[in-house]
Design a protein around this motif. Structure first.
Motif, PDB file in Angstrom:
ATOM      1  N   MET A  33      64.356  58.904  34.320  1.00 23.72           N
ATOM      2  CA  MET A  33      64.325  57.460  34.161  1.00 23.72           C
ATOM      3  C   MET A  33      65.366  57.025  33.128  1.00 23.72           C
ATOM      4  O   MET A  33      65.793  57.818  32.281  1.00 23.72           O
ATOM      5  N   LYS A  34      65.715  55.760  33.189  1.00 20.23           N
ATOM      6  CA  LYS A  34      66.763  55.253  32.308  1.00 20.23           C
ATOM      7  C   LYS A  34      66.406  53.867  31.789  1.00 20.23           C
ATOM      8  O   LYS A  34      65.762  53.079  32.486  1.00 20.23           O
ATOM      9  N   TRP A  35      66.818  53.580  30.570  1.00 21.36           N
ATOM     10  CA  TRP A  35      66.828  52.219  30.026  1.00 21.36           C
ATOM     11  C   TRP A  35      68.283  51.768  29.902  1.00 21.36           C
ATOM     12  O   TRP A  35      69.143  52.545  29.466  1.00 21.36           O
ATOM     13  N   ALA A  36      68.521  50.535  30.261  1.00 19.96           N
ATOM     14  CA  ALA A  36      69.838  49.920  30.086  1.00 19.96           C
ATOM     15  C   ALA A  36      69.625  48.485  29.648  1.00 19.96           C
ATOM     16  O   ALA A  36      68.506  47.964  29.737  1.00 19.96           O
ATOM     17  N   ARG A  37      70.681  47.848  29.182  1.00 15.44           N
ATOM     18  CA  ARG A  37      70.561  46.457  28.747  1.00 15.44           C
ATOM     19  C   ARG A  37      71.807  45.681  29.112  1.00 15.44           C
ATOM     20  O   ARG A  37      72.883  46.260  29.291  1.00 15.44           O
ATOM     21  N   GLN A  38      71.627  44.385  29.191  1.00 12.78           N
ATOM     22  CA  GLN A  38      72.753  43.510  29.475  1.00 12.78           C
ATOM     23  C   GLN A  38      72.667  42.288  28.588  1.00 12.78           C
ATOM     24  O   GLN A  38      71.714  41.493  28.688  1.00 12.78           O
ATOM     25  N   ALA A  39      73.646  42.152  27.715  1.00 13.52           N
ATOM     26  CA  ALA A  39      73.725  40.999  26.840  1.00 13.52           C
ATOM     27  C   ALA A  39      74.441  39.862  27.567  1.00 13.52           C
ATOM     28  O   ALA A  39      75.197  40.100  28.523  1.00 13.52           O
ATOM     29  N   PRO A  40      74.220  38.629  27.139  1.00 17.05           N
ATOM     30  CA  PRO A  40      74.873  37.489  27.794  1.00 17.05           C
ATOM     31  C   PRO A  40      76.383  37.654  27.848  1.00 17.05           C
ATOM     32  O   PRO A  40      77.033  37.945  26.834  1.00 17.05           O
ATOM     33  N   GLY A  41      76.951  37.535  29.026  1.00 14.72           N
ATOM     34  CA  GLY A  41      78.395  37.601  29.195  1.00 14.72           C
ATOM     35  C   GLY A  41      78.992  38.999  29.148  1.00 14.72           C
ATOM     36  O   GLY A  41      80.220  39.156  29.148  1.00 14.72           O
ATOM     37  N   GLU A  45      74.810  48.090  29.808  1.00 15.71           N
ATOM     38  CA  GLU A  45      75.048  49.126  28.800  1.00 15.71           C
ATOM     39  C   GLU A  45      73.907  50.124  28.822  1.00 15.71           C
ATOM     40  O   GLU A  45      72.734  49.751  28.748  1.00 15.71           O
ATOM     41  N   TRP A  46      74.238  51.400  28.894  1.00 12.03           N
ATOM     42  CA  TRP A  46      73.239  52.474  28.881  1.00 12.03           C
ATOM     43  C   TRP A  46      72.588  52.541  27.504  1.00 12.03           C
ATOM     44  O   TRP A  46      73.277  52.557  26.477  1.00 12.03           O
ATOM     45  N   VAL A  47      71.280  52.655  27.479  1.00 18.19           N
ATOM     46  CA  VAL A  47      70.526  52.727  26.230  1.00 18.19           C
ATOM     47  C   VAL A  47      69.906  54.108  26.017  1.00 18.19           C
ATOM     48  O   VAL A  47      69.993  54.676  24.921  1.00 18.19           O
ATOM     49  N   ALA A  48      69.277  54.665  27.046  1.00 21.33           N
ATOM     50  CA  ALA A  48      68.600  55.950  26.902  1.00 21.33           C
ATOM     51  C   ALA A  48      68.206  56.485  28.274  1.00 21.33           C
ATOM     52  O   ALA A  48      67.984  55.713  29.201  1.00 21.33           O
ATOM     53  N   ASN A  49      68.115  57.819  28.346  1.00 21.94           N
ATOM     54  CA  ASN A  49      67.610  58.509  29.529  1.00 21.94           C
ATOM     55  C   ASN A  49      66.487  59.433  29.120  1.00 21.94           C
ATOM     56  O   ASN A  49      66.499  59.979  27.996  1.00 21.94           O
ATOM     57  N   ILE A  50      65.567  59.666  30.041  1.00 20.02           N
ATOM     58  CA  ILE A  50      64.570  60.704  29.827  1.00 20.02           C
ATOM     59  C   ILE A  50      64.391  61.450  31.134  1.00 20.02           C
ATOM     60  O   ILE A  50      64.176  60.861  32.188  1.00 20.02           O
ATOM     61  N   ASP A  60      75.783  57.594  21.454  1.00 25.63           N
ATOM     62  CA  ASP A  60      75.832  57.702  19.996  1.00 25.63           C
ATOM     63  C   ASP A  60      75.430  56.393  19.322  1.00 25.63           C
ATOM     64  O   ASP A  60      74.810  56.397  18.249  1.00 25.63           O
ATOM     65  N   SER A  61      75.756  55.262  19.931  1.00 26.51           N
ATOM     66  CA  SER A  61      75.483  53.969  19.312  1.00 26.51           C
ATOM     67  C   SER A  61      73.992  53.652  19.246  1.00 26.51           C
ATOM     68  O   SER A  61      73.565  52.808  18.460  1.00 26.51           O
ATOM     69  N   MET A  62      73.184  54.312  20.051  1.00 23.67           N
ATOM     70  CA  MET A  62      71.743  54.046  20.093  1.00 23.67           C
ATOM     71  C   MET A  62      70.931  55.105  19.352  1.00 23.67           C
ATOM     72  O   MET A  62      69.762  54.880  19.033  1.00 23.67           O
ATOM     73  N   ARG A  63      71.551  56.243  19.121  1.00 21.53           N
ATOM     74  CA  ARG A  63      70.820  57.366  18.545  1.00 21.53           C
ATOM     75  C   ARG A  63      70.330  57.015  17.147  1.00 21.53           C
ATOM     76  O   ARG A  63      71.062  56.487  16.330  1.00 21.53           O
ATOM     77  N   GLY A  64      69.079  57.310  16.885  1.00 19.45           N
ATOM     78  CA  GLY A  64      68.522  57.105  15.552  1.00 19.45           C
ATOM     79  C   GLY A  64      67.647  55.868  15.434  1.00 19.45           C
ATOM     80  O   GLY A  64      66.682  55.867  14.683  1.00 19.45           O
ATOM     81  N   TYR A  78      58.501  54.335  27.885  1.00 16.80           N
ATOM     82  CA  TYR A  78      58.543  53.448  26.727  1.00 16.80           C
ATOM     83  C   TYR A  78      59.925  53.492  26.064  1.00 16.80           C
ATOM     84  O   TYR A  78      60.656  54.470  26.177  1.00 16.80           O
ATOM     85  N   LEU A  79      60.226  52.430  25.338  1.00 22.08           N
ATOM     86  CA  LEU A  79      61.410  52.416  24.484  1.00 22.08           C
ATOM     87  C   LEU A  79      61.000  51.819  23.142  1.00 22.08           C
ATOM     88  O   LEU A  79      60.704  50.622  23.055  1.00 22.08           O
ATOM     89  N   GLN A  80      60.947  52.651  22.134  1.00 22.22           N
ATOM     90  CA  GLN A  80      60.653  52.196  20.776  1.00 22.22           C
ATOM     91  C   GLN A  80      61.973  51.829  20.115  1.00 22.22           C
ATOM     92  O   GLN A  80      62.892  52.651  20.042  1.00 22.22           O
ATOM     93  N   MET A  81      62.066  50.605  19.637  1.00 21.53           N
ATOM     94  CA  MET A  81      63.299  50.110  19.023  1.00 21.53           C
ATOM     95  C   MET A  81      62.993  49.693  17.594  1.00 21.53           C
ATOM     96  O   MET A  81      62.128  48.848  17.357  1.00 21.53           O
ATOM     97  N   ASN A  82      63.687  50.301  16.650  1.00 16.05           N
ATOM     98  CA  ASN A  82      63.487  50.017  15.233  1.00 16.05           C
ATOM     99  C   ASN A  82      64.751  49.430  14.614  1.00 16.05           C
ATOM    100  O   ASN A  82      65.845  49.591  15.153  1.00 16.05           O
ATOM    101  N   ASN A  83      64.575  48.778  13.483  1.00 12.86           N
ATOM    102  CA  ASN A  83      65.699  48.194  12.750  1.00 12.86           C
ATOM    103  C   ASN A  83      66.604  47.380  13.683  1.00 12.86           C
ATOM    104  O   ASN A  83      67.831  47.592  13.728  1.00 12.86           O
ATOM    105  N   LEU A  84      65.988  46.483  14.401  1.00 12.03           N
ATOM    106  CA  LEU A  84      66.733  45.713  15.396  1.00 12.03           C
ATOM    107  C   LEU A  84      67.770  44.806  14.746  1.00 12.03           C
ATOM    108  O   LEU A  84      67.555  44.287  13.638  1.00 12.03           O
ATOM    109  N   LYS A  85      68.875  44.624  15.460  1.00  7.62           N
ATOM    110  CA  LYS A  85      69.998  43.821  14.986  1.00  7.62           C
ATOM    111  C   LYS A  85      70.281  42.708  15.980  1.00  7.62           C
ATOM    112  O   LYS A  85      69.952  42.849  17.169  1.00  7.62           O
ATOM    113  N   PRO A  86      70.917  41.638  15.550  1.00  9.88           N
ATOM    114  CA  PRO A  86      71.229  40.552  16.495  1.00  9.88           C
ATOM    115  C   PRO A  86      71.995  41.043  17.722  1.00  9.88           C
ATOM    116  O   PRO A  86      71.813  40.509  18.821  1.00  9.88           O
ATOM    117  N   GLU A  87      72.833  42.047  17.552  1.00 15.23           N
ATOM    118  CA  GLU A  87      73.605  42.558  18.689  1.00 15.23           C
ATOM    119  C   GLU A  87      72.773  43.342  19.688  1.00 15.23           C
ATOM    120  O   GLU A  87      73.264  43.740  20.735  1.00 15.23           O
TER     121      GLU A  87
END
Length: 115
Positions: A33-41, A45-50, A60-64, A78-87
């Motif tokens: 399975m995979k998580w991906a995301r799409q920001a406006p415009g 973007e690939w986020v994670a695979n399991i 590398d940009s998502m690791r950690g 599931y996708l646990q997201m910590n220390n979220l940023k506006p981007e």
């Protein structure tokens, strides 16, 4: 075959969210399975695979900050997201990453990071 994401919300920078993806109509426990995301415009973007066995992979940009996991008994990823940023603001999708149904994805769940 159906994938339903949930858990998206408006959260302040530095906050956390856990997204869920409930699967049905295929053999979830044998599927990568995979998580991906799409920001406006922007593009998808690939986020994670399991993998079916629980092995995880991240760019590398998502690791950690992001952690993907699965519960095969609940047909849920599931996708646990910590220390979220506006981007990190985007529509987050889950998709099937192996087998005949590879590429099938859900409708997405919106994550907005803003103060």
């Amino acid at each position: 075959v159906q994938l339903v994401e949930s858990g998206g919300a408006l959260v302040q920078p530095g906050g956390s969210l856990r997204l869920s993806c409930v699967a049905s109509g295929f053999t979830f426990s044998y599927s990568a399975m995979k998580w991906a995301r799409q920001a406006p415009g922007k593009g998808l973007e690939w986020v994670a695979n399991i993998d079916w066995n629980g092995s995880t992979h991240y760019p590398d940009s998502m690791r950690g900050r992001f952690t993907v996991s699965r519960d095969n008994a609940k047909n849920t990823m599931y996708l646990q997201m910590n220390n979220l940023k506006p981007e990190d603001t985007a529509l987050y999708y889950c998709s099937i990453d192996s087998g005949f149904n590879a590429g099938t994805r859900g409708q997405g769940t919106q994550v907005t990071v803003s103060s």
